[in-house]
Design a protein around this motif. Structure first.
Motif, PDB file in Angstrom:
ATOM      1  N   ARG A  54      54.523  37.996  51.937  1.00 11.43           N
ATOM      2  CA  ARG A  54      53.286  37.470  51.250  1.00 11.43           C
ATOM      3  C   ARG A  54      52.081  37.949  51.885  1.00 11.43           C
ATOM      4  O   ARG A  54      51.853  38.189  52.880  1.00 11.43           O
ATOM      5  CB  ARG A  54      53.644  35.871  50.960  1.00 11.43           C
ATOM      6  N   LEU A  55      51.340  37.560  50.953  1.00 15.94           N
ATOM      7  CA  LEU A  55      49.687  37.959  51.460  1.00 15.94           C
ATOM      8  C   LEU A  55      48.910  36.515  51.288  1.00 15.94           C
ATOM      9  O   LEU A  55      49.415  35.556  50.448  1.00 15.94           O
ATOM     10  CB  LEU A  55      48.918  38.736  50.682  1.00 15.94           C
ATOM     11  N   LYS A  56      48.062  36.370  52.337  1.00 20.83           N
ATOM     12  CA  LYS A  56      46.974  35.303  51.998  1.00 20.83           C
ATOM     13  C   LYS A  56      45.897  35.663  52.086  1.00 20.83           C
ATOM     14  O   LYS A  56      45.346  36.642  52.932  1.00 20.83           O
ATOM     15  CB  LYS A  56      47.110  34.323  53.283  1.00 20.83           C
ATOM     16  N   ILE A  57      44.967  35.574  51.093  1.00 17.89           N
ATOM     17  CA  ILE A  57      43.482  36.279  50.699  1.00 17.89           C
ATOM     18  C   ILE A  57      42.645  34.919  50.714  1.00 17.89           C
ATOM     19  O   ILE A  57      42.742  34.314  49.810  1.00 17.89           O
ATOM     20  CB  ILE A  57      43.729  36.858  49.419  1.00 17.89           C
ATOM     21  N   SER A  58      41.490  35.253  51.227  1.00 14.40           N
ATOM     22  CA  SER A  58      40.396  34.481  51.073  1.00 14.40           C
ATOM     23  C   SER A  58      39.255  35.201  51.377  1.00 14.40           C
ATOM     24  O   SER A  58      38.935  36.216  51.842  1.00 14.40           O
ATOM     25  CB  SER A  58      40.580  33.106  52.214  1.00 14.40           C
ATOM     26  N   PRO A  59      38.049  34.564  51.192  1.00  7.10           N
ATOM     27  CA  PRO A  59      36.684  35.194  51.461  1.00  7.10           C
ATOM     28  C   PRO A  59      36.677  35.155  53.043  1.00  7.10           C
ATOM     29  O   PRO A  59      37.226  34.438  53.766  1.00  7.10           O
ATOM     30  CB  PRO A  59      35.586  34.247  51.038  1.00  7.10           C
ATOM     31  N   SER A  60      35.836  36.100  53.465  1.00  7.32           N
ATOM     32  CA  SER A  60      35.920  36.372  54.908  1.00  7.32           C
ATOM     33  C   SER A  60      34.954  35.239  55.738  1.00  7.32           C
ATOM     34  O   SER A  60      35.635  34.812  56.711  1.00  7.32           O
ATOM     35  CB  SER A  60      34.917  37.719  55.403  1.00  7.32           C
ATOM     36  N   GLN A  61      34.313  34.301  55.025  1.00  2.38           N
ATOM     37  CA  GLN A  61      33.599  33.055  55.147  1.00  2.38           C
ATOM     38  C   GLN A  61      34.026  31.913  54.153  1.00  2.38           C
ATOM     39  O   GLN A  61      33.759  32.364  52.872  1.00  2.38           O
ATOM     40  CB  GLN A  61      32.216  33.035  55.698  1.00  2.38           C
ATOM     41  N   PRO A  62      34.302  30.681  54.493  1.00  3.22           N
ATOM     42  CA  PRO A  62      34.389  29.643  53.587  1.00  3.22           C
ATOM     43  C   PRO A  62      33.167  29.703  52.514  1.00  3.22           C
ATOM     44  O   PRO A  62      31.972  29.885  53.032  1.00  3.22           O
ATOM     45  CB  PRO A  62      34.760  28.398  54.122  1.00  3.22           C
ATOM     46  N   GLN A  63      33.438  29.322  51.257  1.00  7.89           N
ATOM     47  CA  GLN A  63      32.408  29.318  50.406  1.00  7.89           C
ATOM     48  C   GLN A  63      32.445  28.237  49.459  1.00  7.89           C
ATOM     49  O   GLN A  63      33.555  27.616  49.288  1.00  7.89           O
ATOM     50  CB  GLN A  63      32.184  30.655  49.389  1.00  7.89           C
ATOM     51  N   VAL A  64      31.397  27.333  49.176  1.00 10.51           N
ATOM     52  CA  VAL A  64      31.419  26.323  48.242  1.00 10.51           C
ATOM     53  C   VAL A  64      32.043  26.716  46.845  1.00 10.51           C
ATOM     54  O   VAL A  64      32.873  26.059  46.246  1.00 10.51           O
ATOM     55  CB  VAL A  64      30.142  25.688  47.860  1.00 10.51           C
ATOM     56  N   HIS A  65      31.387  27.890  46.321  1.00 14.92           N
ATOM     57  CA  HIS A  65      32.429  28.552  45.347  1.00 14.92           C
ATOM     58  C   HIS A  65      32.864  29.857  45.504  1.00 14.92           C
ATOM     59  O   HIS A  65      32.297  30.858  45.804  1.00 14.92           O
ATOM     60  CB  HIS A  65      31.121  28.755  44.050  1.00 14.92           C
ATOM     61  N   THR A  66      34.412  29.694  45.447  1.00 15.90           N
ATOM     62  CA  THR A  66      35.194  31.002  45.787  1.00 15.90           C
ATOM     63  C   THR A  66      35.482  31.460  44.670  1.00 15.90           C
ATOM     64  O   THR A  66      35.984  30.776  43.687  1.00 15.90           O
ATOM     65  CB  THR A  66      36.240  30.292  46.745  1.00 15.90           C
ATOM     66  N   GLU A  67      35.408  32.663  44.637  1.00 14.04           N
ATOM     67  CA  GLU A  67      35.929  33.614  43.641  1.00 14.04           C
ATOM     68  C   GLU A  67      36.846  34.718  44.168  1.00 14.04           C
ATOM     69  O   GLU A  67      36.460  35.499  45.162  1.00 14.04           O
ATOM     70  CB  GLU A  67      34.933  34.152  42.673  1.00 14.04           C
ATOM     71  N   VAL A  68      38.150  34.923  43.483  1.00 11.28           N
ATOM     72  CA  VAL A  68      38.963  35.848  43.950  1.00 11.28           C
ATOM     73  C   VAL A  68      39.826  36.589  42.602  1.00 11.28           C
ATOM     74  O   VAL A  68      40.182  35.825  41.762  1.00 11.28           O
ATOM     75  CB  VAL A  68      40.250  35.421  44.681  1.00 11.28           C
ATOM     76  N   LEU A  69      39.537  37.905  42.531  1.00 11.71           N
ATOM     77  CA  LEU A  69      40.115  38.701  41.513  1.00 11.71           C
ATOM     78  C   LEU A  69      40.955  39.403  42.027  1.00 11.71           C
ATOM     79  O   LEU A  69      41.007  40.355  42.912  1.00 11.71           O
ATOM     80  CB  LEU A  69      38.965  39.436  40.682  1.00 11.71           C
ATOM     81  N   THR A  70      42.327  39.508  41.435  1.00 14.39           N
ATOM     82  CA  THR A  70      43.328  40.389  41.947  1.00 14.39           C
ATOM     83  C   THR A  70      44.142  40.943  40.534  1.00 14.39           C
ATOM     84  O   THR A  70      44.078  40.681  39.756  1.00 14.39           O
ATOM     85  CB  THR A  70      44.511  39.622  42.836  1.00 14.39           C
ATOM     86  N   PHE A  71      44.723  42.259  41.107  1.00 13.30           N
ATOM     87  CA  PHE A  71      45.341  42.916  40.130  1.00 13.30           C
ATOM     88  C   PHE A  71      46.828  43.282  40.464  1.00 13.30           C
ATOM     89  O   PHE A  71      47.070  43.576  41.791  1.00 13.30           O
ATOM     90  CB  PHE A  71      44.844  44.393  39.547  1.00 13.30           C
ATOM     91  N   PHE A  72      47.643  43.168  39.370  1.00 10.21           N
ATOM     92  CA  PHE A  72      49.211  43.295  39.642  1.00 10.21           C
ATOM     93  C   PHE A  72      49.719  44.364  38.653  1.00 10.21           C
ATOM     94  O   PHE A  72      49.650  44.124  37.615  1.00 10.21           O
ATOM     95  CB  PHE A  72      50.008  42.305  39.622  1.00 10.21           C
ATOM     96  N   GLU A  73      50.148  45.533  39.173  1.00 11.91           N
ATOM     97  CA  GLU A  73      50.505  46.334  38.269  1.00 11.91           C
ATOM     98  C   GLU A  73      52.053  47.013  38.763  1.00 11.91           C
ATOM     99  O   GLU A  73      52.324  47.142  40.020  1.00 11.91           O
ATOM    100  CB  GLU A  73      49.713  47.925  38.202  1.00 11.91           C
ATOM    101  N   PHE A  74      53.020  47.054  37.776  1.00 10.53           N
ATOM    102  CA  PHE A  74      54.203  46.910  38.143  1.00 10.53           C
ATOM    103  C   PHE A  74      55.291  47.816  37.010  1.00 10.53           C
ATOM    104  O   PHE A  74      54.769  48.128  36.004  1.00 10.53           O
ATOM    105  CB  PHE A  74      54.894  45.633  38.102  1.00 10.53           C
ATOM    106  N   GLU A  75      56.334  48.200  37.589  1.00  5.60           N
ATOM    107  CA  GLU A  75      57.368  48.662  36.713  1.00  5.60           C
ATOM    108  C   GLU A  75      58.889  48.287  37.464  1.00  5.60           C
ATOM    109  O   GLU A  75      58.873  48.434  38.615  1.00  5.60           O
ATOM    110  CB  GLU A  75      57.441  50.301  36.757  1.00  5.60           C
ATOM    111  N   GLY A  76      59.703  47.893  36.402  1.00  3.68           N
ATOM    112  CA  GLY A  76      60.994  47.607  37.052  1.00  3.68           C
ATOM    113  C   GLY A  76      62.064  48.112  36.285  1.00  3.68           C
ATOM    114  O   GLY A  76      61.895  48.725  35.106  1.00  3.68           O
ATOM    115  N   GLY A  77      63.467  47.945  36.458  1.00  2.00           N
ATOM    116  CA  GLY A  77      64.539  48.837  36.006  1.00  2.00           C
ATOM    117  C   GLY A  77      65.605  47.652  35.886  1.00  2.00           C
ATOM    118  O   GLY A  77      65.874  46.885  36.931  1.00  2.00           O
TER     119      GLY A  77
END
Length: 725
Positions: free
Chosen positions: A573-596
């Protein structure tokens, strides 16, 4: 009970044409004839049913012997374990149904003895319910207990109602069971916390729990003319169909699960029995043909359950071949509002993508314990999923695809100390042929009630956009209140906080993977994940300099017992956070995938099985772009834009979903980029605002208007505006 003349006639007609169900049950009956099997109560029922269908006297004698030895032989109470809540839960129906099917074969003296014992049991459990004191002390959080007691009191009450010596007690038992059924099972469970068909006890325990009320519902319908609303039964069937991964490779799992694994057979024993009851309860529903079609596909793939006796009784009683009803395609997005569970899929074929999202606070035993969690599968292959486990470490935030916020919980989970302040909810839900959109709010589940309760979050919001079948965008926005620290003072003394201190809480995205995430040096903050079944790319697009921690699940959970986190669930797993804590935190991530997913039939069609190629190892992420006020491409800081060039789609996520807008919006596309579909979240809900949309070159303007024209669009009641350019 169940053996009505019309049902017996139906079973015998079916046996004439196909005796496989009876033969499968007879295999086990003949194997143990003259012996005492461990689960003798279930065998007593099965031998009794076998006698009624075949007339085999040996079955009758075996049924009588096993039933009497198991439940009625003790001279004082018949069944020594009748006060044991677990035994009564599992064996009560066997004692009742077995006696109902064999009563005719017992002498009057034996009937009097058996019914006196039943009266003793019923009186104990009536007292247990405190029905004379408004059911005070009854644990309605234990849905298995409530449904089993109500079901057993129904069956035993019906038996005693026909007893010369105990008819009055039988009437009371039925009345109390009816009250429990109406008040707790229907009004509180079905119409409230389990509204929409998914049961809150989780995917492992729910089927067994629901069989209790299904059994009682059928008896009430058959013998007393008392019917459940068909709507809930239909929603229960829809939820079950939605839990299947494309191609029937497994099922979605939530809540407590013993011996967790990624891919559970769809027709395990309890789910198989559950399906047989549903098939019978849906007899008068237009959904019955659809449900039967689903069941036939599964039987074709996995066969009937014949590895034990348990499913044999329900199969013999309720299974019948498909009729002539028309198969109807059910909606591809299902909301089980009570559990807060969205089940969405891009189609019903075996190439589809499944997206599951649960947003709930904990209220009953074995319920899923986190909000804002999602699982994702493509072509029947898990791309990302939460840890499937029973309790402890496997049931809190580190084991889920969710958000973690410093609070009274050890890891920052929602439902801190199991004292969530309020229910989470959905702001927007949308699906069309190109896109699935979800906006979920969970501040109420992260804030805490109680003596040390603290309202530290104004908004905890997660927005998901599934674009096409292979791209998922996740936008998380959290607004906290630094002055609210009462919970931290009590539960996090290591922080050294005192009353009046301010503290900015760290917000973390916790993202699990099926394989090891390996850094992709060619893309900013990007990782490649590949297993034998799938390939995926995960990118942290915002913030641009995030703190990203890669965690090996085998090492992290090395000291956890198997029931908490099974070995096969200890993944990366990954743990993702701003480099410094923020009152208003925003995180945008993308997941692109293929399976069989190998071979699987197409559901709701007569299409032949199709063979999928394994995933394409050359699969690559598509070109994307961001629009923000910071980079000058949006005139408003209320939105954050994510564009997908290959799909021709632009999503504007709301940065302040708790502060919806009605204002003018201007955006500027990158050079050489054109879009066909624009989705904007976060307009004023219920306002039914209309907008004029104009485009000149790269510039698109969206203006509220009271004068509709040909270029006018209207936002939905939940604040979503969809524009086709």
């Amino acid at each position: 009970m169940f053996l009505l003349p019309n049902r017996i006639d139906r079973i015998r007609t079916l046996i004439t044409n196909d005796d496989s169900a009876l033969s499968a049950m007879q295999h086990w009956l003949d194997t143990y004839l003259g012996r005492t099997p461990y689960n003798s109560g279930e065998y007593a029922k099965a031998y009794a049913l076998g006698y009624h269908l075949t007339g085999n006297e040996a079955y009758l004698e075996q049924a009588k012997t096993l039933l009497w030895q198991r439940y009625y032989a003790d001279p004082e109470v018949g069944w020594a374990e009748y006060k044991n809540r677990n035994r009564f839960r599992t064996d009560g129906n066997r004692a009742a149904i077995g006696y109902a099917w064999l009563r005719f074969a017992f002498s009057n003296e034996e009937q009097a003895i058996a019914e006196a014992h039943i009266a003793t049991w019923v009186q104990h459990w009536l007292d247990y319910t405190h029905h004379n004191n408004d059911f005070v002390g009854l644990r309605i959080t234990d849905t298995d207990e409530i449904t089993s007691i109500a079901g057993n009191l129904t069956m035993f009450g019906y038996l005693l109602q026909q007893s010369p010596a105990h008819a009055e007690l039988g009437e009371l038992s039925l009345a109390v069971a009816d009250t429990m059924f109406d008040r707790f099972i229907v009004d509180y469970y079905m119409n409230d916390i389990m509204q929409g068909g998914a049961w809150a006890e989780g995917s492992a325990y729910s089927q067994g729990t629901q069989i209790h009320w299904m059994r009682a519902a059928l008896i009430n319908k058959d013998l007393r003319g008392k019917e459940l609303p068909l709507h809930y039964i239909e929603k229960t069937a829809e939820a079950l169909l939605h839990f299947n991964l494309a191609g029937f490779t497994g099922v979605y799992q939530y809540g407590s699960v013993e011996q967790g694994q990624d891919y559970q057979p769809v027709l395990r024993d309890k789910r198989y029995q559950f399906s047989m009851y549903l098939l019978e309860l849906l007899q008068e529903s237009p959904l019955q043909a659809t449900f039967q079609d689903w069941l036939e596909h599964l039987i074709e793939l996995q066969g009937h359950k014949i590895t034990s006796l348990y499913p044999g009784i329900e199969r013999t009683l309720f299974y019948q071949p498909p009729g002539s009803g028309a198969v109807q395609l059910i909606p591809s997005m299902h909301l089980s509002k009570g559990v807060g569970l969205i089940s969405a899929r891009t189609g019903w074929d075996s190439d589809a993508t499944n997206l599951f999202f649960i947003n709930r606070r904990h209220r009953v035993d074995h319920e899923h314990s986190d909000a804002l969690n999602f699982d994702l599968a493509h072509r029947g292959t898990w791309i990302t999923k939460q840890v499937t486990a029973y309790s402890a470490a496997g049931a809190i935030g580190n084991a889920h695809n969710t958000l973690l916020i410093e609070n009274a919980s050890p890891v920052g989970s929602s439902n801190p100390t199991m004292r969530a302040l309020a229910d989470p909810f959905y702001r927007s839900l949308h699906q069309d042929q190109k896109t699935i959109l979800i906006s979920a709010e969970a501040a109420g589940a992260y804030n805490m009630r109680g003596y040390f309760g603290t309202v530290y979050a104004k908004s905890v919001n997660r927005q998901l956009a599934l674009i096409g079948e292979q791209t998922l965008a996740i936008f998380d926005t959290v607004h906290t209140l630094p002055e609210q620290t009462r919970d931290l003072i009590r539960y996090k003394p290591e922080l050294g906080l005192q009353e009046g201190d301010e503290y900015i809480r760290q917000v973390t995205v916790n993202q699990l993977f099926q394989g090891q995430p390996l850094p992709e040096t060619s893309r900013l903050q990007s990782f490649r994940i590949q297993t034998n079944e799938m390939i995926g790319y995960y990118q942290v697009a915002w913030p641009e300099q995030a703190s990203i921690q890669v965690i090996d699940g085998e090492a992290y959970w090395a000291n956890e017992p198997q029931h908490s986190v099974p070995d096969n669930q200890r993944k990366w797993r990954l743990k993702i956070s701003p480099s410094q804590p923020q009152v208003h935190t925003e995180v945008l991530t993308f997941f692109e995938f293929e399976g069989g997913a190998g071979k699987a039939p197409s559901i709701y069609s007569n299409a032949a099985s199709t063979e999928h190629l394994l995933f394409d190892t050359a699969f690559q992420p598509q070109e994307k772009f961001l629009l923000t006020s910071e980079n000058g491409t949006l005139n408003s800081d209320h939105w954050f834009g994510a564009g997908f060039v290959n799909e021709g789609t632009l999503i504007l996520f709301s940065r302040h979903p708790d502060q919806p807008k009605e204002s003018f919006l201007q955006l500027s596309l990158p050079d050489g980029v054109s879009i066909e579909s624009l989705y904007i979240l976060g307009w004023q809900p219920e306002a039914m605002i209309q907008f004029d949309v104009t485009q000149q070159g790269r510039i698109i303007e969206i203006t509220p208007t009271n004068s509709p024209a040909s270029n006018t669009y209207q936002a939905t009641t939940d604040g979503l505006l969809r524009i086709e350019l």
